[in-house]
Design a protein around this motif. Structure first.
Motif, short mmCIF file in Angstrom:
data_model
loop_
_atom_site.label_atom_id
_atom_site.label_comp_id
_atom_site.label_asym_id
_atom_site.label_seq_id
_atom_site.Cartn_x
_atom_site.Cartn_y
_atom_site.Cartn_z
N THR A 24 0.92 -1.30 0.07
CA THR A 24 0.14 0.10 -0.05
C THR A 24 0.76 1.32 -0.15
O THR A 24 0.81 2.17 0.58
CB THR A 24 -0.90 -0.01 1.30
OG1 THR A 24 -0.01 -0.24 2.27
CG2 THR A 24 -1.75 -1.12 1.03
N TYR A 25 2.01 1.14 -0.87
CA TYR A 25 2.97 2.32 -0.66
C TYR A 25 2.36 3.65 -1.20
O TYR A 25 2.69 4.64 -0.71
CB TYR A 25 4.30 1.97 -1.47
CG TYR A 25 4.07 1.27 -2.80
CD1 TYR A 25 3.59 1.99 -3.81
CD2 TYR A 25 4.56 0.05 -2.93
CE1 TYR A 25 3.53 1.42 -5.07
CE2 TYR A 25 4.65 -0.57 -4.19
CZ TYR A 25 3.85 -0.07 -5.17
OH TYR A 25 3.83 -0.79 -6.24
N ARG A 26 1.27 3.77 -1.90
CA ARG A 26 0.78 5.09 -2.20
C ARG A 26 -0.10 5.68 -1.09
O ARG A 26 -0.15 6.74 -1.08
CB ARG A 26 -0.41 4.78 -3.40
CG ARG A 26 0.21 4.54 -4.71
CD ARG A 26 -0.53 4.61 -5.96
NE ARG A 26 0.12 4.51 -7.29
CZ ARG A 26 0.45 3.15 -7.66
NH1 ARG A 26 0.27 2.08 -7.12
NH2 ARG A 26 1.32 3.21 -8.94
N GLU A 27 -0.42 4.68 -0.10
CA GLU A 27 -0.88 5.43 1.00
C GLU A 27 -0.04 5.70 1.93
O GLU A 27 0.09 6.51 2.83
CB GLU A 27 -2.19 4.39 1.68
CG GLU A 27 -3.36 4.33 0.66
CD GLU A 27 -3.29 3.19 -0.34
OE1 GLU A 27 -3.00 2.22 -0.33
OE2 GLU A 27 -3.38 3.84 -1.70
N SER B 7 6.86 5.60 1.54
CA SER B 7 8.00 4.71 1.43
C SER B 7 9.21 5.20 2.38
O SER B 7 9.24 6.22 3.02
CB SER B 7 8.48 5.28 -0.07
OG SER B 7 7.70 4.82 -0.94
N ARG C 168 9.84 5.84 -3.94
CA ARG C 168 8.95 6.93 -4.36
C ARG C 168 9.27 7.40 -5.81
O ARG C 168 8.25 7.62 -6.46
CB ARG C 168 8.97 8.38 -3.68
CG ARG C 168 8.22 9.36 -3.93
CD ARG C 168 8.26 10.63 -3.19
NE ARG C 168 7.56 10.43 -2.00
CZ ARG C 168 6.95 11.29 -1.08
NH1 ARG C 168 7.19 12.92 -1.65
NH2 ARG C 168 6.34 11.24 0.03
N ILE D 298 7.38 4.78 -8.00
CA ILE D 298 6.17 4.96 -7.96
C ILE D 298 5.80 6.19 -9.01
O ILE D 298 4.57 6.08 -9.81
CB ILE D 298 5.55 5.49 -6.70
CG1 ILE D 298 5.77 4.12 -5.50
CG2 ILE D 298 4.02 5.68 -6.73
CD1 ILE D 298 5.58 4.64 -4.08
N GLU D 299 6.42 7.28 -8.74
CA GLU D 299 6.39 8.56 -9.72
C GLU D 299 6.45 8.27 -11.28
O GLU D 299 5.78 8.57 -12.08
CB GLU D 299 7.36 9.63 -9.45
CG GLU D 299 7.07 10.13 -8.15
CD GLU D 299 8.19 11.11 -7.63
OE1 GLU D 299 7.81 11.65 -6.68
OE2 GLU D 299 9.30 11.09 -7.99
N ASP E 138 3.23 6.08 -12.25
CA ASP E 138 2.15 6.95 -12.40
C ASP E 138 2.07 8.19 -13.36
O ASP E 138 1.18 8.68 -13.90
CB ASP E 138 1.92 7.81 -10.91
CG ASP E 138 1.34 6.36 -10.01
OD1 ASP E 138 1.32 5.43 -10.22
OD2 ASP E 138 1.43 6.89 -8.84
#
Lengths: 325, 325
Positions: A268-271, A274, A280, A283-284, A287
């Motif tokens: 659940t790293y978006r919540e 990191s 991070r 994730i960027e 996304d």
């Protein structure tokens, strides 16, 4: 029980017992260093337990206020530091971004390398690196310290050798890592010295939050004025019992060996955020197609602290500033 | 000057000076351990030189016959062991057989990993491994020991920190290595403890055979009743000066760091033989389509010794037997 090491001019420092609220310290009477305690755990621990009880009940006459920022790493140097990578969401994310699956398709693979351990940086010590272009990153981790472990132990046997839990910042130079990994010789120059939070604790200090040889607590990482992450330590795909057994396959482990979890990470790293910048940025990229969070620059600092679920202090904080040569 | 460490019940043993013919020993007066000498080299070495001169001229009253088989490793434990792989013919051969180029097409790449160093096996100590099926192999190497090296040194500066030369057997479990290398985390379980030959020497003991930070001497390996190899140490693609500087890129090196050459190998391996079984098996695969030399079995032994070009003893011999748990 809780332990910290205060500077006394020697490389191993002076072992102290710390009260359960991390407010008071008293010099350990049964031994002078954490290394010597780990070499002779069973014989020494009853004496230290008695002294710790006195400290926690306000009966330790030579106790004084504990100032965590004056502490060294609990184990200022170790004969062996073996770092795992047991949070799969961290590996999966980096694999999907960079197209490299370290586990080679086998989810049971345990990843581990041997890192520098002749000195662990103190929790508030400035971290010095060659240059910014190497992409300086922090990595928040948990770790365990073992007493002497025989070669070939089972995970069940290995678990009984876990004596202390610690919190670690495993500094990384991200620009160097991928090349070193491709050689097959593994990470070396991309892994400078780590630091440790000031207090090492016995597993019982976590109560129900130590289960299945994992730490079910959040690691709060503060960076650039925001809560960067608060991932939970329970998500390890292999517990520390398996990590210790893995390490002991073809070597007995010297007392005082430190074994790390790898970067704490949750699916659940978006919540939850990191515990390192690289995640991070991954994730960027997923996304938005590109990374926007820069790696650390000269003079920036990062703070990491894992507390008990009720908010009580545990390991104390790592709070380090980056300096470039 | 020559040094050996004899057992005295302590983990670091007792430092002795050894005569130039390796026949006599005398307890070092200026310090008790090799680690303490490497931590304070410049201050201590004049005293040790005077004592060594007395030993070599037969004037050391407390000298006694040196029995190399009773010695520990010169440095029985070290804070850091970094092993290179600087003999390209070794890597090229394995690359052509297994289709994996560790240098990733760049001949200037330096290959290095951090290995276990909490104990180096004594030169005649039995080497214990989990099982034969892991493909037990020896690796004959040379190594250097440095005093404290600052982070970021040039190769030229690094060369001045090389204080002692040693001969090493870097045990390997070949069945495990390829998988560990593919993960990118590098070698760990495939690299049990190494051993060292009994005598560590200052570079001047090699005379003209120490040049360009390489050892221009042959490493004789005897195995299964034959001369298995006698490869020369000069063929390193990077000298020890470059290996030390590579290691010190993002860390200062603690005094007593040991840095290895990797398996000694020459492009003329069909004539001079090999310093490990894996290399011979690679040649067999190239020449005959399959390997015929088995890896080591329980109870087998290997002997390694590098002498001076005139045949005079230098490091003494490593002579180890394999035992399976």
């Amino acid at each position: 029980m809780r332990f910290a090491t205060l500077p006394d001019g020697s490389p191993d420092g002076r072992l102290h017992l710390i009260s359960r609220d991390n407010a008071f310290a008293v010099a350990a009477e049964a031994c002078t260093t954490l290394q010597s305690l780990l070499e002779n755990w069973d014989a020494l621990i009853p004496h230290l337990e008695a002294q710790s009880s006195a400290l926690n009940s306000g009966q330790a006459k030579t106790a004084f206020s504990f100032e965590p920022t004056s502490a060294l790493a609990p184990l200022p140097r170790a004969w062996q530091w073996l770092d795992g990578s047991a949070f799969d969401s961290h590996g999966d994310l980096l694999a999907s971004v960079f197209g490299f699956d370290a586990k080679q398709g086998n989810p049971d693979t345990i990843l581990m390398y041997q890192g520098i351990s002749d000195r662990f940086l103190a929790p508030t010590e400035t971290a010095v690196f060659p240059r910014e272009d190497d992409q300086i990153d922090f990595e928040g981790e948990f770790g365990v310290m073992v007493d002497k472990v025989p070669m070939g132990v089972s995970p069940e046997q290995a678990g009984r050798h876990i004596r202390l839990l610690v919190q670690i910042n495993d500094w990384s130079l991200r620009a160097i890592g991928p090349h070193e990994m491709k050689t097959g010789f593994g990470v070396l120059r991309c892994k400078p010295r780590c630091s440790m939070a000031p207090v090492a604790v016995t597993p019982d200090e976590l109560g129900a939050s130590w289960r299945d040889y994992r730490l079910d607590i959040d690691l709060a990482v503060d960076f650039r004025g925001e809560r960067f992450g608060a991932a939970n330590g329970y998500a390890m795909s292999a517990g520390f019992d398996r990590l210790v057994a893995h390490a002991a396959y073809s070597r007995d482990l010297v007392a005082g060996t430190v074994i790390g979890s790898g970067t704490v990470s949750n699916a659940t790293y978006r919540e939850v955020g990191s515990s390192c910048i690289a995640e991070r940025r991954g994730i960027e990229i997923l996304d938005h197609g590109q990374a926007s969070t820069p790696f650390m620059r000269n003079g920036e600092y990062v703070r990491m602290e894992a507390r008990l679920p009720g908010g009580q202090p545990l390991f104390g904080a790592i709070d380090q500033t980056v300096s470039v040569l």
